[in-house]
Design a protein around this motif. Structure first.
Motif, PDB file in Angstrom:
ATOM      1  N   ARG A 293       0.843  -1.189   0.000  1.00 21.27           N
ATOM      2  CA  ARG A 293       0.000   0.000   0.000  1.00 21.27           C
ATOM      3  C   ARG A 293       0.880   1.241   0.000  1.00 21.27           C
ATOM      4  O   ARG A 293       2.019   1.217   0.485  1.00 21.27           O
ATOM      5  N   ASP A 294       0.349   2.331  -0.519  1.00 22.37           N
ATOM      6  CA  ASP A 294       1.142   3.557  -0.618  1.00 22.37           C
ATOM      7  C   ASP A 294       1.611   4.048   0.743  1.00 22.37           C
ATOM      8  O   ASP A 294       2.751   4.517   0.887  1.00 22.37           O
ATOM      9  N   ASP A 295       0.748   3.961   1.767  1.00 22.72           N
ATOM     10  CA  ASP A 295       1.157   4.455   3.084  1.00 22.72           C
ATOM     11  C   ASP A 295       2.254   3.583   3.681  1.00 22.72           C
ATOM     12  O   ASP A 295       3.133   4.076   4.406  1.00 22.72           O
TER      13      ASP A 295
ATOM     14  N   ARG B  10      -2.686  -4.215   7.126  1.00 23.11           N
ATOM     15  CA  ARG B  10      -2.076  -3.255   6.207  1.00 23.11           C
ATOM     16  C   ARG B  10      -0.675  -3.680   5.781  1.00 23.11           C
ATOM     17  O   ARG B  10      -0.155  -3.216   4.759  1.00 23.11           O
TER      18      ARG B  10
ATOM     19  N   ASP C 198      -0.153  -7.082  -1.464  1.00 24.16           N
ATOM     20  CA  ASP C 198      -1.033  -7.559  -2.532  1.00 24.16           C
ATOM     21  C   ASP C 198      -2.209  -8.330  -1.925  1.00 24.16           C
ATOM     22  O   ASP C 198      -2.454  -8.299  -0.724  1.00 24.16           O
ATOM     23  N   GLU C 199      -2.943  -9.023  -2.776  1.00 26.29           N
ATOM     24  CA  GLU C 199      -4.175  -9.669  -2.347  1.00 26.29           C
ATOM     25  C   GLU C 199      -3.902 -10.949  -1.553  1.00 26.29           C
ATOM     26  O   GLU C 199      -2.848 -11.564  -1.680  1.00 26.29           O
TER      27      GLU C 199
END
Length: 411
Positions: free
Chosen positions: A114-116, A234, A238-239
């Motif tokens: 994730r970007d964060d 988080r 990926d999935e």
């Protein structure tokens, strides 16, 4: 101008000049501690502190993470990490301690997190302030990586991890681990998911790290026990169930893909150390007495040493193909070739060195009469780990034959 410099774009040429000037002014000089042969063999806090300080200085100067986006702590450049690597190699600087973070974790996080999470983790990874390790192998899952059994069970928006990872380099110093986990026991490949987990903060609270002492006396390897470690969802990359695909990103870079992601600075060693290269082998032969002359005068040994020189130069030339798009017909061809050839070259070079040293090759580091302070037998013993790590040589040949060349699968 070097051959590398002749291929530079205007941006790369300007950056090369900057790197060269900065390294001339900020080269760390002779190490203040005895350095290991490899960042994977860092054993003492003094070694780590020295190497972390060097990586932090290089990162602050813009020589690490050059090609990553600015928003995740990178330099925002294009194909400039290669330039920085070449200049650091030429300047014979120390290696960076965060080799797993730079070479494997960073590209995997960049492509799948994730970007964060990217913004949280990558800057301190590039600077070397956070050391990373890799949680793939298990007591019952080595070359058959998809058989891992360390299990992550859902608990609301968190996961509870239980299991056992082994041969975990740098875990004794690592803050973070990239880890392949089983989240579904009914499917082999589809039941795998990939996470990044904090292990330093969890020591004694769900994580135990135990050193594995090798026959060399070194303790770079560890086993890591997970007993109820909880991590936020988080930190899943990926999935759910896509862990095998994410692991392939890691393995591709571990096997040598993406020079831009993994600075391979190195060359400077303490006086007690060296690297197992053909050049070092020739230096050993020239100073080893043999009959009325030196080992370098022995025609049989000269032939064997020149074979190593030729193989080393051929490997360097083969690696240059990675910069020619027309030659990159398969993403695994060059990385697997280079990993296979480099690991076996290092082992063979160390083996020839033991022949050159003769009876003195039985002397180890503690003996003041040991050639090159006993580093050659150390290199030879450690070389077997390199022909196993990231998939054994046999695995590499199978992949090249079946997936790259399209040969029939072995029965």
């Amino acid at each position: 101008m070097s051959d590398s410099g002749k291929r530079d774009s205007a941006e790369q040429a300007e950056f090369r000049s900057y790197c060269r000037d900065w390294l001339a002014d900020h080269h760390p000089g002779e190490p203040t501690v005895r350095l290991p042969q490899s960042p994977l063999e860092i054993m003492t806090r003094d070694q780590l502190d020295y190497l972390q300080a060097w990586q932090k200085a290089a990162y602050d100067a813009g020589l690490v993470g050059c090609d990553y986006p600015v928003e995740v702590g990178g330099g925002g450049r294009k194909d400039c990490q290669r330039v920085a690597n070449e200049e650091m190699q030429a300047a014979r600087t120390p290696f960076f301690p965060n080799v797993i973070g730079l070479g494997m974790a960073a590209p995997t996080v960049l492509h799948h997190a994730r970007d964060d999470v990217k913004r949280e983790l990558l800057p301190r990874l590039f600077s070397g302030e956070d050391i990373w390790c890799q949680g793939f192998s298990e007591p019952g899952a080595g070359s058959d990586l998809a058989s891992v059994q360390t299990f992550a069970e859902p608990k609301g928006d968190r996961w509870v991890i239980n299991g056992h990872k082994v041969w975990t380099s740098l875990a004794h110093f690592a803050e973070w681990m990239i880890i392949l986990l089983r989240t579904d026991k009914s499917h082999k490949y589809e039941g795998l998911s990939y996470f990044v987990v904090p292990i330093r903060a969890a020591l004694g609270k769900g994580v135990s790290v135990r050193p594995l002492i090798k026959m060399t006396g070194e303790t770079g390897f560890n086993e890591v026990i997970f007993d109820g470690l909880e991590v936020d969802d988080r930190y899943r990359l990926d999935e759910l169930g896509k862990g095998w695909q994410v692991a392939m990103t890691t393995l591709l870079h571990e096997r040598g893909a993406g020079e831009l992601q993994a600075p391979r600075a190195g060359g400077l060693k303490s006086r007690e150390s060296h690297s197992a290269t053909a050049r070092s082998l020739l230096e050993l032969a020239r100073k080893t007495p043999r009959g009325a002359g030196t080992a370098a005068d022995d025609p049989v040994l000269r032939d064997r040493m020149m074979q190593q020189v030729i193989r080393e130069e051929a490997l360097k030339e083969n690696q240059r193909r990675a910069r020619v798009p027309a030659l990159l017909d398969h993403p695994m061809r060059l990385p697997l070739q280079n990993k296979l050839l480099a690991s076996e070259l290092g082992q063979d070079t160390a083996r020839v060195a033991l022949e050159v040293a003769g009876a003195a090759a039985t002397l180890y580091m503690a003996d003041e009469h040991a050639p090159d302070r006993g580093q050659w037998p150390l290199a030879y013993m450690n070389s077997f780990g390199m022909t196993i790590a990231a998939g054994t040589s046999e695995v590499q040949r199978n992949i090249l034959g079946e997936r790259v060349l399209g040969l029939a699968k072995s029965k």
